[in-house]
Design an enzyme around this catalytic site. Structure first.
Site, PDB file in Angstrom:
ATOM      1  N   GLU A   1      -2.326 -15.615  -4.947  1.00 42.75           N
ATOM      2  CA  GLU A   1      -1.678 -14.516  -5.663  1.00 42.75           C
ATOM      3  C   GLU A   1      -1.072 -15.055  -6.958  1.00 42.75           C
ATOM      4  OE1 GLU A   1      -0.181 -11.311  -7.187  1.00 42.75           O
ATOM      5  OE2 GLU A   1      -1.305 -11.108  -5.325  1.00 42.75           O
TER       6      GLU A   1
ATOM      7  N   GLN B   1       0.832  -1.199   0.000  1.00 47.58           N
ATOM      8  CA  GLN B   1       0.000   0.000   0.000  1.00 47.58           C
ATOM      9  C   GLN B   1       0.871   1.255   0.000  1.00 47.58           C
ATOM     10  OE1 GLN B   1      -3.231   0.225  -0.357  1.00 47.58           O
ATOM     11  NE2 GLN B   1      -3.661  -1.979  -0.307  1.00 47.58           N
TER      12      GLN B   1
ATOM     13  N   CYS C   1      -9.347   0.210  -5.118  1.00 46.13           N
ATOM     14  CA  CYS C   1      -8.688   1.508  -5.289  1.00 46.13           C
ATOM     15  C   CYS C   1      -9.258   2.275  -6.470  1.00 46.13           C
ATOM     16  CB  CYS C   1      -7.181   1.330  -5.448  1.00 46.13           C
ATOM     17  SG  CYS C   1      -6.711   0.339  -6.875  1.00 46.13           S
TER      18      CYS C   1
END
Length: 440
Positions: free
Chosen positions: A325, A272, A397
């Site tokens: 992931e 982040q 986001c």
């Protein structure tokens, strides 16, 4: 003689992407560096007669908004530069009004793309980001181009023209303190700078070479204590599995600490950007997901395991967290970060395929996902619905992709039970949201 590329406009509402919407002779013009309600003079930057809309930059303010302030960074000030650099496109707007505008954009996206009825849903305001009251010094990750003279540079919106810079007020003070703007980067194509959010504020500089051997020369210009690493000329990075990352001074990774847990982040591995974002979002994900002892939870687009680790602690030894992931470098970080947590399973692969396999073998109680800016695709939405999971915590986001995914999930039997917006990108049009979907 009137310049055909200059117009006088009344600026209308804010639009996603950092623009206001104006009209001229029936044509829509997306204008940057203005504020709704202002009367301005603009320079057209895209005015093809066959285009559906035009683009423009404000060059003069004839009737300013009460919310207009002096821009804090000269290279990004459209009133001072013909090609203002990106990265601080809301710097001319008071912080309080920036957040009001972001809330308007979010509500508009959820209504238009998400299909939510504003009479049935109360859209949230924007929560202030932790940190400096002036909204500066929050970026722990920076990316720079290098101009022909070897200086760090940035470009304007939708432009390849580079402007050399000598500071970036949004960057973490520890990055600015390295002296990186005085370095000669001749032979370097791109420079990344990252700093740990821990108290020691360790800095890592990443160099992408345009010329073999240039990185070693550049590394010697940094003071002792600054870590410097270089990517090979393959054009890739350790984070995406293309190109080796070589430490030239110190180490090629950073250590982060969130909610008492240690994380290792290698090179360009995702983390982040706001210095308080990792902690803020972890707290909100835990609060909304409510992981229970013995539950099984999938963490999609898990990165280095930011949410996987606290979720695994919360479900206890009888539970299971699947940390999923696709990027090989980031997956390797997650394996290191979760290696001592027996109830965490770290899996690399395409999210929809791994989710399908996990859902077939385990009865998932919850899913947490933090996808890239593009959001999830139809196949992931379909697999989420097929899994029958009762609650989904979605960290986003981008309000447009989130709104589109709201539509995809609500059409598949889920309801948006809660959503909140966090201003983790002050002085830009970007925002972070966290939503909780429950199975109807």
């Amino acid at each position: 003689m009137t310049d055909p590329h200059t117009l006088t406009l009344e600026l209308g509402p804010i639009a996603h992407g950092g623009h206001t919407v104006a009209r001229h002779e029936g044509r829509v013009i997306f204008v940057r560096h203005g504020i709704p309600g202002e009367q301005v003079r603009v320079r057209l930057t895209d005015s093809d007669e066959n285009a559906k809309f035009w683009r423009a930059d404000v060059t003069e303010v004839l009737a300013p908004s009460e919310h207009r302030v002096q821009h804090f960074w000269n290279p990004a000030d459209a009133l001072a530069h013909l090609d203002p650099v990106g990265g601080a496109e809301f710097g001319h707007i008071s912080l309080e009004h920036q957040r009001e505008l972001k809330a308007q954009v979010f509500a508009e996206q959820l209504t238009r793309l998400g299909g939510l009825n504003p009479q049935e849903h109360s859209f949230p305001g924007v929560q202030f980001a932790p940190g400096a009251a002036n909204g500066l010094g929050w970026r722990t990750r920076m990316s720079y181009s290098v101009d022909a003279d070897g200086h760090l540079a940035m470009s304007a919106f939708r432009s390849n023209k580079l402007t050399a810079i000598e500071q970036m007020p949004l960057a973490h003070p520890a990055i600015e303190a390295t002296g990186l703007y005085a370095v000669d980067y001749t032979g370097i194509e791109r420079v990344e700078a990252a700093v740990s959010s821990k108290d020691d504020a360790t800095v890592l500089i990443l160099l992408a070479e345009a010329r073999p051997g240039a990185a070693k020369r550049v590394a010697r210009q940094f003071p002792q204590g600054v870590n410097v690493a270089a990517f090979s000329q393959s054009g890739g990075s350790a984070a995406d599995g293309r190109g080796a990352l070589q430490a030239l001074s110190g180490r090629s990774w950073l250590s982060e600490e969130v909610l008492g847990e240690e994380f290792r982040i290698t090179g360009e591995g995702f983390w982040q950007v706001h210095r308080a974002a990792a902690t803020t979002l972890s707290e909100r994900v835990l609060e909304l997901t409510q992981p229970g002892d013995g539950e099984q939870i999938a963490d999609l687009y898990a990165g280095a395991g930011l949410f996987s680790l606290p979720l695994a602690r919360a479900v206890g030894s009888a539970g299971r967290v699947f940390s999923i992931e696709g990027a090989p470098g980031t997956h390797a970080d997650a394996k290191k970060n979760l290696r001592s947590v027996s109830q965490a399973t770290v899996i690399r692969g395409r999210v929809e395929r791994v989710l399908r396999q996990v859902a077939r073998d385990a009865a998932l109680d919850a899913v947490v996902l933090d996808p890239p800016r593009a959001g999830i695709d139809k196949s992931v939405a379909a697999e989420l619905a097929a899994s029958g999971v009762s609650r989904i915590c979605y960290v986003s986001c981008d309000p447009a992709s989130f709104a589109r995914d709201v539509s995809r999930l609500t059409s598949r039997g889920y309801e948006l039970a809660h959503v909140e917006i966090h201003d983790l990108y002050p002085h830009t049009h970007h925002m972070e949201s966290v939503g909780l979907f429950v199975r109807r």
